[in-house]
Scaffold this motif. Structure first.
Motif, PDB file in Angstrom:
ATOM      1  N   TYR A  13       0.901  -1.339  -0.042  1.00 12.06           N
ATOM      2  CA  TYR A  13       0.098  -0.080  -0.029  1.00 12.06           C
ATOM      3  C   TYR A  13       0.992   1.220  -0.024  1.00 12.06           C
ATOM      4  N   ASN A  15       0.915   5.245   0.025  1.00 10.06           N
ATOM      5  CA  ASN A  15       0.200   6.294   0.578  1.00 10.06           C
ATOM      6  C   ASN A  15       1.021   7.429  -0.172  1.00 10.06           C
ATOM      7  N   GLN A  28      -4.622   7.496   4.517  1.00 13.43           N
ATOM      8  CA  GLN A  28      -3.967   6.212   5.183  1.00 13.43           C
ATOM      9  C   GLN A  28      -5.375   5.665   6.173  1.00 13.43           C
ATOM     10  N   ASP A  32      -6.559   2.044   5.493  1.00 12.87           N
ATOM     11  CA  ASP A  32      -6.194   1.000   6.685  1.00 12.87           C
ATOM     12  C   ASP A  32      -7.653  -0.012   6.705  1.00 12.87           C
ATOM     13  N   ILE A  35      -6.409  -2.518   4.094  1.00 19.49           N
ATOM     14  CA  ILE A  35      -5.282  -3.300   4.788  1.00 19.49           C
ATOM     15  C   ILE A  35      -5.952  -4.407   5.503  1.00 19.49           C
ATOM     16  N   VAL A  47       3.292  -1.303   3.992  1.00 19.34           N
ATOM     17  CA  VAL A  47       2.814  -0.043   3.856  1.00 19.34           C
ATOM     18  C   VAL A  47       3.822   0.950   3.720  1.00 19.34           C
TER      19      VAL A  47
END
Length: 240
Positions: A13, A15, A28, A32, A35, A47
């Motif tokens: 991931y 960001n 984020q 999340d 995730i 991440v």
């Protein structure tokens, strides 16, 4: 519902908020949720917050070594690229600024592009066999515009884009609460919850299919064979 086996899959991931850690990132916050769903189903998640790293502008794999006529003294991209290439799934998260993806997202995509000419062990482009999606946050319209831009870019590099591979949340037009702000309603928005859930499952399904089939099918898509003269049935203009 029959549960698919997602164990062994890896996702990264990425960001691309403008804020370095530990500043609160609303992007984020939305990422999340995705995730957590992936981890719940056995996917190993890495991440990365791009703003925490020195990613130099350019379209070369390593701006310290590969730039003609003037190398730069620092570049974190080669280490980040290893983490991205180790993953079966890439999810790029971005806020909306001036109606578009963040400048950090643009830089990341440019650096991904710098690797797009390299080949995998089948002679295909390097990102073949991987899948990708996008998560967008903001407080003005633009999620679909940003998703269109990012997903086009990623498929152009070779990523497989599954159905409904985007999710986002927008607050009210103009200054107002962002996704994680108290009273924003963001985390409770069913439309966003649904899109995020469908995106996450579709990414896992696609990654599992690609893994179980040994990658994106080979046939008519080998850059190596094309460069060696193979034309995979393309009509010969001389015989028209």
């Amino acid at each position: 519902m029959t549960e698919a086996d997602f164990s062994g899959l890896k996702a990264v991931y990425l960001n691309t908020t403008l804020k370095p850690s530990p500043a609160l990132s609303h992007t984020q916050g939305l990422m999340d949720d995705s995730i957590a769903l992936m981890r719940e189903h056995g996917v190993q998640v890495d991440v990365i917050r791009a703003a925490d790293h020195d990613i130099r502008p350019g379209v070369y794999p390593d701006m310290r070594e590969d730039v003609p006529g003037g190398n730069q003294d620092a570049d974190d991209w080669p280490e980040l690229a290893e983490r991205i290439l180790a993953a079966d799934i890439l999810v790029l998260g971005t806020p909306i600024w001036l109606g578009d993806k963040s400048s950090v997202a643009t830089r990341v995509i440019e650096r991904l592009y710098g690797l797009s000419g390299e080949l995998n062990d089948r002679g295909q482009y390097l990102y073949y066999g991987k899948t990708a999606g996008v998560i967008v946050t903001g407080n003005e319209d633009g999620v679909k515009h940003v998703a269109m831009n990012v997903l086009y870019s990623l498929q152009h590099l070779g990523y497989v884009i599954p159905p409904n591979a985007d999710a986002g949340w927008l607050g009210a037009i103009g200054p107002g609460p962002s996704y994680l702000d108290e009273g924003s309603g963001g985390p409770e928005t069913e439309f966003t919850q649904r899109n995020l859930t469908f995106m996450t499952w579709n990414l896992m399904h696609t990654a599992a299919w690609l893994r179980d089939s040994g990658g994106f099918p080979a046939g008519g898509n080998s850059r190596q064979e094309w460069d060696e003269g193979e034309r995979f049935g393309h009509p010969n203009p001389e015989y028209r």
